[in-house]
Design an enzyme around this catalytic site. Structure first.
Site, PDB file in Angstrom:
ATOM      1  CG  ASP A  71      -2.061   1.038   1.010  1.00  0.00           C
ATOM      2  OD1 ASP A  71      -2.664   1.012  -0.079  1.00  0.00           O
ATOM      3  OD2 ASP A  71      -2.313   1.850   1.904  1.00  0.00           O
ATOM      4  CG  PHE A 152       1.601   4.379 -11.875  1.00  0.00           C
ATOM      5  CD1 PHE A 152       0.901   4.195 -10.696  1.00  0.00           C
ATOM      6  CD2 PHE A 152       2.860   3.803 -11.992  1.00  0.00           C
ATOM      7  CE1 PHE A 152       1.436   3.451  -9.649  1.00  0.00           C
ATOM      8  CE2 PHE A 152       3.402   3.060 -10.953  1.00  0.00           C
ATOM      9  CZ  PHE A 152       2.694   2.881  -9.787  1.00  0.00           C
ATOM     10  CE1 TYR A 154      -2.002  12.709  -5.960  1.00  0.00           C
ATOM     11  CE2 TYR A 154      -1.694  10.400  -5.378  1.00  0.00           C
ATOM     12  CZ  TYR A 154      -2.465  11.552  -5.364  1.00  0.00           C
ATOM     13  OH  TYR A 154      -3.707  11.550  -4.765  1.00  0.00           O
ATOM     14  CG  HIS A 180       7.474   4.938  -2.923  1.00  0.00           C
ATOM     15  ND1 HIS A 180       7.715   5.393  -4.202  1.00  0.00           N
ATOM     16  CD2 HIS A 180       6.165   4.571  -2.920  1.00  0.00           C
ATOM     17  CE1 HIS A 180       6.614   5.312  -4.921  1.00  0.00           C
ATOM     18  NE2 HIS A 180       5.648   4.817  -4.174  1.00  0.00           N
TER      19      HIS A 180
END
Length: 197
Positions: A71, A152, A154, A180
């Site tokens: 997530d 894709f 942001y 990240h």
């Protein structure tokens, strides 16, 4: 080749996971690749880790194989870390990348502090064992408008620290070295290698 199921239907994420895992000799399968209808998982968690855990454990229990889920989202300091866990639905329940990033730009209009970060929480669920978690972040800032065609979410408005280009302007190989998601995967590397040997 070793195989790993990643609990996502997001093609952008699937492509990134495939690129990143291929160097470990791991073939990645998404929920789009499976013939069996999968249970829908409602992301009701209040943290990235809770949402990743819900997805990984639900699919791992259903398939009885190890499953990785992530997530991830954008935290903007001037917006009190929003959109955060609501990144995919920031502009409404229908997931719309363009509307989401436009809402971030609108809310930051006239604000000097544009510090932000991408966050990725990974959960590796193994039937009968405790779920393993790792987190990766990439610091940066929000651009004043969209730049670039790649990536894709942001990516067109996120400028990583030390760069002048957005993620959407950088080659995918370069983005994938610092993102990240790649940092979380590096943290998870030993656990994944252990369960797939």
């Amino acid at each position: 080749m070793k195989k790993l199921i990643v609990a996502t239907k997001n093609q952008g994420k699937v492509n990134e996971f495939r690129d990143m895992f291929s160097k470990y000799g791991i073939e990645t399968y998404s929920l789009n690749d499976l013939d069996t209808p999968m249970p829908d998982v409602e992301e009701t968690g209040t943290t990235f880790e809770e949402n990743a855990q819900l997805k990984a454990e639900t699919i791992a229990d259903f398939l009885q194989v190890p499953v990785l889920a992530d997530d991830s989202g954008l935290e903007v300091d001037a917006l009190n870390k929003r959109p955060g866990v609501f990144s995919a639905r920031f502009a409404g329940e229908e997931k719309d990348d363009q509307r989401n990033l436009e809402k971030v730009l609108d809310e930051l209009n006239g604000i000097e502090n544009r510090e932000a970060r991408f966050v990725c929480a990974l959960a590796l669920a193994i039937p009968g064992k405790e779920t393993i978690f790792e987190r990766g972040t990439c610091e940066g800032r929000i651009a004043t408008k969209s730049f670039g065609e790649s990536g894709f979410g942001y990516d067109p408005i996120f400028i990583p620290k030390g760069y002048e280009e957005t993620f959407a302007q950088l080659p995918s190989e370069e983005k994938n070295q610092m993102s990240h998601r790649s940092r979380a995967i590096q943290q998870m590397e030993t656990s994944i290698q252990d369960i797939l040997t």
